[in-house]
Design a protein around this motif. Structure first.
Motif, PDB file in Angstrom:
ATOM      1  N   ALA A  77     -15.538  10.938   0.514  1.00 14.43           N
ATOM      2  CA  ALA A  77     -15.856  12.162  -0.221  1.00 14.43           C
ATOM      3  C   ALA A  77     -15.831  13.403   0.661  1.00 14.43           C
ATOM      4  N   ASP A  78     -16.031  13.240   1.960  1.00 13.92           N
ATOM      5  CA  ASP A  78     -16.017  14.392   2.868  1.00 13.92           C
ATOM      6  C   ASP A  78     -14.596  14.762   3.290  1.00 13.92           C
ATOM      7  N   ALA A  79     -13.594  14.216   2.590  1.00 13.74           N
ATOM      8  CA  ALA A  79     -12.167  14.496   2.815  1.00 13.74           C
ATOM      9  C   ALA A  79     -11.626  13.912   4.115  1.00 13.74           C
ATOM     10  N   THR A  80     -12.303  12.897   4.651  1.00 12.54           N
ATOM     11  CA  THR A  80     -11.749  12.166   5.791  1.00 12.54           C
ATOM     12  C   THR A  80     -11.165  10.858   5.272  1.00 12.54           C
ATOM     13  N   CYS A  81     -10.258  10.301   6.050  1.00  7.77           N
ATOM     14  CA  CYS A  81      -9.643   9.041   5.651  1.00  7.77           C
ATOM     15  C   CYS A  81      -9.229   8.267   6.893  1.00  7.77           C
ATOM     16  N   SER A  82      -9.006   6.976   6.691  1.00  3.78           N
ATOM     17  CA  SER A  82      -8.486   6.130   7.761  1.00  3.78           C
ATOM     18  C   SER A  82      -7.816   4.935   7.113  1.00  3.78           C
ATOM     19  N   GLY A  83      -6.916   4.330   7.866  1.00  2.24           N
ATOM     20  CA  GLY A  83      -6.249   3.163   7.313  1.00  2.24           C
ATOM     21  C   GLY A  83      -5.099   2.698   8.161  1.00  2.24           C
ATOM     22  N   THR A  84      -4.279   1.836   7.573  1.00  3.93           N
ATOM     23  CA  THR A  84      -3.095   1.287   8.220  1.00  3.93           C
ATOM     24  C   THR A  84      -1.987   1.194   7.184  1.00  3.93           C
ATOM     25  N   PHE A  85      -0.836   1.752   7.514  1.00  6.32           N
ATOM     26  CA  PHE A  85       0.368   1.605   6.694  1.00  6.32           C
ATOM     27  C   PHE A  85       1.463   1.059   7.587  1.00  6.32           C
ATOM     28  N   ASP A  86       2.092  -0.013   7.169  1.00 11.52           N
ATOM     29  CA  ASP A  86       3.189  -0.625   7.932  1.00 11.52           C
ATOM     30  C   ASP A  86       2.802  -0.853   9.389  1.00 11.52           C
ATOM     31  N   SER A  87       1.593  -1.369   9.607  1.00 14.25           N
ATOM     32  CA  SER A  87       1.044  -1.678  10.938  1.00 14.25           C
ATOM     33  C   SER A  87       0.782  -0.444  11.796  1.00 14.25           C
ATOM     34  N   ASN A  88       0.813   0.748  11.227  1.00 13.15           N
ATOM     35  CA  ASN A  88       0.496   1.984  11.959  1.00 13.15           C
ATOM     36  C   ASN A  88      -0.875   2.489  11.513  1.00 13.15           C
ATOM     37  N   ASP A  89      -1.826   2.500  12.457  1.00  8.38           N
ATOM     38  CA  ASP A  89      -3.176   2.979  12.163  1.00  8.38           C
ATOM     39  C   ASP A  89      -3.186   4.500  12.115  1.00  8.38           C
ATOM     40  N   PHE A  90      -4.053   5.047  11.265  1.00  4.17           N
ATOM     41  CA  PHE A  90      -4.221   6.495  11.208  1.00  4.17           C
ATOM     42  C   PHE A  90      -5.648   6.823  10.811  1.00  4.17           C
ATOM     43  N   SER A  91      -6.085   8.010  11.163  1.00 11.01           N
ATOM     44  CA  SER A  91      -7.346   8.566  10.679  1.00 11.01           C
ATOM     45  C   SER A  91      -7.189  10.078  10.701  1.00 11.01           C
ATOM     46  N   GLY A  92      -7.817  10.716   9.768  1.00 12.39           N
ATOM     47  CA  GLY A  92      -7.710  12.169   9.673  1.00 12.39           C
ATOM     48  C   GLY A  92      -8.379  12.677   8.429  1.00 12.39           C
ATOM     49  N   THR A  93      -7.757  13.658   7.792  1.00 18.62           N
ATOM     50  CA  THR A  93      -8.290  14.230   6.569  1.00 18.62           C
ATOM     51  C   THR A  93      -7.257  14.070   5.458  1.00 18.62           C
ATOM     52  N   TRP A  94      -7.702  14.303   4.229  1.00 22.05           N
ATOM     53  CA  TRP A  94      -6.805  14.163   3.094  1.00 22.05           C
ATOM     54  C   TRP A  94      -7.059  15.274   2.087  1.00 22.05           C
ATOM     55  N   ALA A  95      -6.010  15.598   1.351  1.00 27.70           N
ATOM     56  CA  ALA A  95      -6.102  16.597   0.289  1.00 27.70           C
ATOM     57  C   ALA A  95      -5.093  16.236  -0.790  1.00 27.70           C
ATOM     58  N   THR A  96      -5.428  16.554  -2.028  1.00 26.39           N
ATOM     59  CA  THR A  96      -4.516  16.283  -3.133  1.00 26.39           C
ATOM     60  C   THR A  96      -4.202  17.565  -3.878  1.00 26.39           C
ATOM     61  N   LYS A  97      -3.118  17.511  -4.611  1.00 22.38           N
ATOM     62  CA  LYS A  97      -2.728  18.616  -5.490  1.00 22.38           C
ATOM     63  C   LYS A  97      -2.259  17.989  -6.790  1.00 22.38           C
ATOM     64  N   GLN A  98      -3.059  18.163  -7.850  1.00 20.50           N
ATOM     65  CA  GLN A  98      -2.750  17.548  -9.132  1.00 20.50           C
ATOM     66  C   GLN A  98      -2.137  18.539 -10.122  1.00 20.50           C
ATOM     67  N   THR A  99      -1.824  19.735  -9.669  1.00 24.36           N
ATOM     68  CA  THR A  99      -1.229  20.739 -10.552  1.00 24.36           C
ATOM     69  C   THR A  99       0.292  20.636 -10.582  1.00 24.36           C
ATOM     70  N   VAL A 100       0.836  19.674  -9.856  1.00 21.32           N
ATOM     71  CA  VAL A 100       2.281  19.438  -9.825  1.00 21.32           C
ATOM     72  C   VAL A 100       2.552  17.998 -10.241  1.00 21.32           C
ATOM     73  N   SER A 101       3.800  17.714 -10.563  1.00 24.59           N
ATOM     74  CA  SER A 101       4.176  16.360 -10.922  1.00 24.59           C
ATOM     75  C   SER A 101       5.393  15.959 -10.097  1.00 24.59           C
ATOM     76  N   PRO A 102       5.324  14.812  -9.408  1.00 21.61           N
ATOM     77  CA  PRO A 102       4.179  13.906  -9.298  1.00 21.61           C
ATOM     78  C   PRO A 102       3.071  14.513  -8.436  1.00 21.61           C
ATOM     79  N   TRP A 103       1.867  13.959  -8.589  1.00 20.23           N
ATOM     80  CA  TRP A 103       0.726  14.443  -7.811  1.00 20.23           C
ATOM     81  C   TRP A 103       1.007  14.291  -6.324  1.00 20.23           C
ATOM     82  N   GLN A 104       0.524  15.256  -5.546  1.00 19.53           N
ATOM     83  CA  GLN A 104       0.765  15.250  -4.105  1.00 19.53           C
ATOM     84  C   GLN A 104      -0.478  14.823  -3.335  1.00 19.53           C
ATOM     85  N   LEU A 105      -0.246  14.107  -2.269  1.00 22.42           N
ATOM     86  CA  LEU A 105      -1.298  13.654  -1.355  1.00 22.42           C
ATOM     87  C   LEU A 105      -0.855  14.002   0.057  1.00 22.42           C
ATOM     88  N   ASP A 106      -1.690  14.729   0.767  1.00 27.27           N
ATOM     89  CA  ASP A 106      -1.429  15.017   2.176  1.00 27.27           C
ATOM     90  C   ASP A 106      -2.479  14.319   3.013  1.00 27.27           C
TER      91      ASP A 106
END
Length: 143
Positions: A59-88
């Motif tokens: 909820a504090d806009a931080t995130c972490s995870g693994t995609f294709d064996s690559n670890d990441f951590s940082g922040t996230w933001a979305t934009k739902q006013t466009v289609s398709p919805w955007q995730l940064d």
């Protein structure tokens, strides 16, 4: 030092006004955050997919995870006013993605790991067979 006799205010009144101003400032900042941050609350939680694909959005806009064996951590933001919805996802490198919900599943289409690592990633415009399908494991109630 200001005398309370010369100003006509008691220290109690000054403390009251200061407290009220601090409360007002807090609510103003909270309202501004809600207006400016359009983050999708439905993303909050831990999502798991096939292999090592996982991501946790807080909820504090931080995130972490693994995609294709690559670890990441940082922040996230979305934009739902466009289609398709955007995730940064802003980690060591910006990951410009799109997302949607397919029933209870989260589907994320991100650029290739190579383009992210080399800094040449661009946001996908549609979902393909490389999209990650994730299922929510748990809700996170705290930041």
């Amino acid at each position: 030092v200001v005398s309370t006799q010369s100003t006509g205010f008691s220290l109690r009144a000054v403390e009251f006004i200061t407290t009220r101003m601090q409360t007002l400032a807090f609510f103003f900042v909270a309202l501004l955050t809600l207006v400016l941050c359009d983050n999708d609350a439905d993303l909050i939680g831990k999502w798991t997919g096939s292999g090592t694909n996982t991501v946790t959005f807080k909820a504090d806009a931080t995130c972490s995870g693994t995609f294709d064996s690559n670890d990441f951590s940082g922040t996230w933001a979305t934009k739902q006013t466009v289609s398709p919805w955007q995730l940064d996802i802003i980690a060591a490198k910006n990951i410009p993605a799109i997302y949607k919900f397919d029933g209870a599943n989260l589907v994320i289409q991100a650029p290739s790991s190579f383009s992210i690592i080399t800094g040449s990633a661009t946001r996908p415009t549609s979902f393909t067979s490389t999209a990650k399908t994730l299922t929510k494991e748990t809700l996170i109630s705290e930041n």
